[in-house]
Design a protein around this motif. Structure first.
Motif, short mmCIF file in Angstrom:
data_model
loop_
_atom_site.label_atom_id
_atom_site.label_comp_id
_atom_site.label_asym_id
_atom_site.label_seq_id
_atom_site.Cartn_x
_atom_site.Cartn_y
_atom_site.Cartn_z
N ALA A 135 0.83 -1.21 0.00
CA ALA A 135 0.00 0.00 0.00
C ALA A 135 0.86 1.25 0.00
CB ALA A 135 -0.90 0.01 1.24
N ALA A 136 0.29 2.31 -0.57
CA ALA A 136 0.98 3.59 -0.57
C ALA A 136 1.00 4.15 0.84
CB ALA A 136 0.24 4.56 -1.51
N PRO A 137 1.94 5.06 1.14
CA PRO A 137 2.00 5.67 2.47
C PRO A 137 0.68 6.37 2.80
CG PRO A 137 3.97 6.18 1.20
CD PRO A 137 3.01 5.54 0.25
N ALA A 138 0.37 6.41 4.09
CA ALA A 138 -0.86 7.05 4.53
C ALA A 138 -0.94 8.47 4.01
CB ALA A 138 -0.93 7.05 6.06
N GLY A 139 -2.09 8.84 3.47
CA GLY A 139 -2.28 10.19 2.98
C GLY A 139 -1.91 10.37 1.52
N ALA A 140 -1.28 9.36 0.90
CA ALA A 140 -0.92 9.50 -0.51
C ALA A 140 -2.18 9.48 -1.36
CB ALA A 140 0.01 8.36 -0.92
N PRO A 141 -2.33 10.41 -2.30
CA PRO A 141 -3.54 10.45 -3.11
C PRO A 141 -3.61 9.28 -4.08
CG PRO A 141 -1.94 12.01 -3.94
CD PRO A 141 -1.39 11.47 -2.65
N SER A 142 -4.81 8.81 -4.36
CA SER A 142 -5.01 7.74 -5.33
C SER A 142 -6.37 7.91 -5.97
CB SER A 142 -4.92 6.37 -4.65
OG SER A 142 -5.95 6.24 -3.69
N GLY A 143 -6.58 7.26 -7.13
CA GLY A 143 -7.87 7.34 -7.79
C GLY A 143 -8.25 8.77 -8.12
N VAL A 144 -9.54 9.08 -7.95
CA VAL A 144 -10.04 10.42 -8.26
C VAL A 144 -9.34 11.48 -7.42
CG1 VAL A 144 -12.09 11.89 -8.21
CG2 VAL A 144 -12.26 9.56 -9.07
N ASP A 145 -8.97 11.13 -6.20
CA ASP A 145 -8.29 12.10 -5.33
C ASP A 145 -6.95 12.56 -5.90
OD1 ASP A 145 -10.30 12.10 -3.45
OD2 ASP A 145 -9.44 10.45 -2.30
N ALA A 146 -6.38 11.76 -6.82
CA ALA A 146 -5.09 12.12 -7.40
C ALA A 146 -5.22 13.05 -8.60
CB ALA A 146 -4.34 10.85 -7.82
N LEU A 147 -6.45 13.28 -9.06
CA LEU A 147 -6.65 14.15 -10.23
C LEU A 147 -6.47 15.62 -9.86
CD1 LEU A 147 -9.79 12.51 -11.91
CD2 LEU A 147 -7.37 11.98 -12.25
N THR A 148 -5.95 16.38 -10.80
CA THR A 148 -5.81 17.82 -10.60
C THR A 148 -7.18 18.48 -10.80
OG1 THR A 148 -5.41 18.29 -12.94
CG2 THR A 148 -3.49 17.71 -11.58
N PRO A 149 -7.36 19.73 -10.34
CA PRO A 149 -8.63 20.42 -10.56
C PRO A 149 -9.03 20.46 -12.04
CG PRO A 149 -7.35 21.59 -8.93
CD PRO A 149 -6.45 20.52 -9.48
N ARG A 150 -8.06 20.67 -12.92
CA ARG A 150 -8.35 20.70 -14.36
C ARG A 150 -8.83 19.33 -14.84
NH1 ARG A 150 -9.34 24.80 -17.61
NH2 ARG A 150 -7.51 25.91 -16.78
N GLU A 151 -8.19 18.27 -14.35
CA GLU A 151 -8.58 16.91 -14.75
C GLU A 151 -9.97 16.57 -14.21
OE1 GLU A 151 -4.06 15.02 -15.04
OE2 GLU A 151 -5.24 14.82 -13.20
N LEU A 152 -10.28 17.02 -13.00
CA LEU A 152 -11.62 16.79 -12.45
C LEU A 152 -12.68 17.47 -13.31
CD1 LEU A 152 -11.18 17.13 -8.58
CD2 LEU A 152 -12.06 15.15 -9.81
N ALA A 153 -12.37 18.68 -13.77
CA ALA A 153 -13.31 19.40 -14.62
C ALA A 153 -13.53 18.65 -15.93
CB ALA A 153 -12.79 20.81 -14.89
N VAL A 154 -12.45 18.11 -16.48
CA VAL A 154 -12.56 17.34 -17.72
C VAL A 154 -13.36 16.06 -17.48
CG1 VAL A 154 -11.25 16.00 -19.42
CG2 VAL A 154 -10.45 18.27 -18.74
N LEU A 155 -13.11 15.40 -16.35
CA LEU A 155 -13.85 14.17 -16.02
C LEU A 155 -15.35 14.45 -15.93
CD1 LEU A 155 -13.64 11.15 -15.22
CD2 LEU A 155 -13.53 11.91 -12.84
N ARG A 156 -15.71 15.56 -15.31
CA ARG A 156 -17.12 15.91 -15.18
C ARG A 156 -17.75 16.14 -16.56
NH1 ARG A 156 -20.55 17.73 -11.29
NH2 ARG A 156 -18.90 17.64 -9.73
N LEU A 157 -17.03 16.80 -17.45
CA LEU A 157 -17.55 17.06 -18.79
C LEU A 157 -17.65 15.78 -19.61
CD1 LEU A 157 -15.69 20.41 -19.52
CD2 LEU A 157 -18.16 20.11 -19.18
N ILE A 158 -16.71 14.86 -19.42
CA ILE A 158 -16.80 13.56 -20.09
C ILE A 158 -18.07 12.85 -19.63
CG2 ILE A 158 -15.76 11.25 -20.24
CD1 ILE A 158 -13.01 12.63 -19.97
N ALA A 159 -18.34 12.92 -18.32
CA ALA A 159 -19.53 12.27 -17.77
C ALA A 159 -20.81 12.86 -18.35
CB ALA A 159 -19.54 12.41 -16.25
N GLN A 160 -20.75 14.12 -18.74
CA GLN A 160 -21.92 14.79 -19.31
C GLN A 160 -22.06 14.52 -20.81
OE1 GLN A 160 -21.25 18.87 -18.19
NE2 GLN A 160 -21.68 18.50 -16.02
N GLY A 161 -21.15 13.71 -21.36
CA GLY A 161 -21.24 13.32 -22.76
C GLY A 161 -20.53 14.24 -23.73
N GLN A 162 -19.69 15.13 -23.22
CA GLN A 162 -18.98 16.07 -24.09
C GLN A 162 -17.80 15.39 -24.78
OE1 GLN A 162 -20.02 19.06 -24.72
NE2 GLN A 162 -21.50 19.41 -23.08
#
Length: 215
Positions: A135-162
């Motif tokens: 396992a990664a050290p405690a507190g290390a980001p993984s999955g969605v938590d590892a995405l940058t704010p820009r990547e999260l915005a892109v993920l949301r738009l992908i989910a909306q079918g863009q």
């Protein structure tokens, strides 16, 4: 042993049913394509184990697990999904499932997993065991938590079918930049194809779209 298979793809249900019935230990295998049918069959047939896909079209295997547990149904549940276990294994176990396997697992592994959850054991794949052991050290980001704010915005738009081109226009960036974000998102989430990314994004938005952390 009686097994219930829940998957929104008829061909996948048929294939799983044939594989399971080929095992001498499994006497019957019913099938459902959505949450409502699965709930009805589970109540009527009282299976010894349920094998469910995480994504059920507009519904979710997590919804089925929650509704079964809410009504007091303790039938052991194995989630069989194309999504990387690192993203969902712990979540489905917390929801009340007894196991998580990726669809790339062998037939023997699947049948063994069904038998094990029916005996009351918890099942995760060897690959997931390795992740837990390393396992990664405690507190290390993984999955969605590892995405940058820009990547999260892109993920949301992908989910909306863009499409990538549409996202590029909305964010005033080049399509090449958006494609780079998509590749980075897939890598961080353990996804391989564009279709996997689209399905994950839709399911993620359904489950977390109102979560302020991801707004």
């Amino acid at each position: 042993m009686r097994v219930l298979v829940v998957d929104d793809h008829p061909i996948m249900r048929l294939g799983l049913r044939q594989l399971l019935l080929a095992a001498p230990v499994i006497a019957s295998c019913s099938e459902a394509g959505n949450v409502a049918d699965a709930l009805a069959l589970a109540q009527r047939e009282r299976p010894n184990a349920i094998v469910v896909d995480l994504s059920l079209g507009k519904e979710s295997g997590l919804d089925l697990i929650a509704r079964l547990r809410t009504r007091g149904d303790t039938t052991p549940i194995l989630v069989l999904s194309m999504f990387d276990e690192a993203l969902y294994a712990q979540r489905v176990l917390r929801a009340g499932a007894q196991g998580y396997l990726m669809k790339e697992a062998s037939t023997d592994h699947l049948i063994e997993a069904v038998q094990r959850i029916a005996r009351g054991e918890t099942v995760i794949s060897a690959a997931m065991n390795a992740r837990f052991n390393d396992a990664a050290p405690a507190g290390a980001p993984s999955g969605v938590d590892a995405l940058t704010p820009r990547e999260l915005a892109v993920l949301r738009l992908i989910a909306q079918g863009q499409s990538p081109a549409s996202i590029a226009r909305l964010q005033s960036r080049s399509t090449k930049t958006i494609e780079a974000h998509r590749e980075s998102i897939k890598r961080k989430l353990g996804l391989q194809t564009a279709s996997e990314l689209t399905r994950f994004a839709a399911l993620w938005l359904e489950r977390h779209g109102k979560d302020e952390r991801f707004a």
